[in-house]
Design an enzyme around this catalytic site. Structure first.
Site, PDB file in Angstrom:
ATOM      1  N   CYS A   1       0.943  -1.139  -0.117  1.00 25.73           N
ATOM      2  CA  CYS A   1       0.016   0.080   0.010  1.00 25.73           C
ATOM      3  C   CYS A   1       0.892   1.067  -0.174  1.00 25.73           C
ATOM      4  CB  CYS A   1      -0.868   0.145   1.249  1.00 25.73           C
ATOM      5  SG  CYS A   1      -2.108   1.617   1.297  1.00 25.73           S
TER       6      CYS A   1
ATOM      7  N   GLU B   1      -3.692   1.110  -6.228  1.00 22.74           N
ATOM      8  CA  GLU B   1      -2.716   0.029  -6.588  1.00 22.74           C
ATOM      9  C   GLU B   1      -2.358   0.308  -8.059  1.00 22.74           C
ATOM     10  OE1 GLU B   1      -0.035  -1.863  -6.298  1.00 22.74           O
ATOM     11  OE2 GLU B   1      -0.783  -2.357  -4.424  1.00 22.74           O
TER      12      GLU B   1
END
Length: 236
Positions: free
Chosen positions: A2, A107
């Protein structure tokens, strides 16, 4: 992993997720953030030994309490597989766990046409706020308070775009995760109580790839606006 996330809900929305005592915290005026990057300051929630939850602010890039200098290796994520044994994270894993409020994260996938990095915005339905499972530390020598986000193998539907994801705890697990008295053997199983299956995602513009740290205006609501992938345009 992340590497970017958002926190644009109002503070009252976030306040309601936790067991914070009625106080000035409920009136906190937080700036909406759409492109938070590692090393920036973020809010996170911790609990005292008597269970009182409180809001802290610190650097998103963990600096262990024992560090004599700022870590150069990436410390903004801690892998679930090794967080309880790694020298950098194991102390925090035992007694300094936290929750990091968010409402989405990004992402990337590789575009087959130009090999560029295409960002995706991942969120819950209606972009409801949620909490990353995290660890935190305070380093007295360097006068730095900091945190990191736990990551784990991706589940569906997140596995369609990446093999890892941040751990998003279900509210039922908040208290036990924050409680320093939770036995070590019971901590990792808490991460099975998550919101993985509820995640949704859509493509967003590549301007999110440039973080706000570069002094460019890449931190507004346009960061999460859906875009049509280029490879679809030729068929319309």
């Amino acid at each position: 992993m992340c590497g970017r996330f958002t926190r644009f809900h109002s503070w009252p929305d976030i306040h309601r997720m936790y067991g914070l005592l009625p106080s000035s915290e409920s009136g906190r005026n937080t700036e909406a953030r759409y492109n938070i990057a590692p090393t920036e300051d973020v809010y996170f929630v911790t609990a005292t030994d008597d269970g009182v939850q409180q809001v802290r602010q610190g650097r998103w890039w963990l600096v262990p309490w024992w560090a004599k200098e700022m870590p150069k290796q990436a410390m903004f994520n801690a892998r679930i597989e090794t967080a309880d044994t790694s020298g950098a994270f194991k102390d925090a894993w035992k007694t300094a766990r936290c929750l990091i409020p968010a409402d989405g994260f990004y992402e990337w996938t590789k575009n087959p046409e130009d090999s560029g990095r295409d960002p995706w915005f991942i969120h819950l339905p209606d972009t409801a706020p949620f909490s990353f499972a995290g660890l935190w530390a305070h380093n007295k020598k360097l006068e730095v308070t900091s945190c990191t986000i736990i990551t784990m193998p991706a589940a569906e539907p997140m596995a369609q775009i990446h093999d890892r994801q941040p751990a998003i705890l279900a509210p039922d697990a908040y208290d036990a995760w924050l409680d320093p008295a939770t036995p070590a053997a019971e901590v990792k199983p808490l991460l099975a109580c998550n919101l993985d299956g509820d995640l949704q995602f859509h493509r967003v513009d590549r301007k999110v790839n440039v973080s706000n740290r570069t002094n460019k205006p890449n931190d507004d609501a346009s960061m999460i606006a859906p875009v049509i992938p280029h490879r679809w345009l030729s068929s319309n």
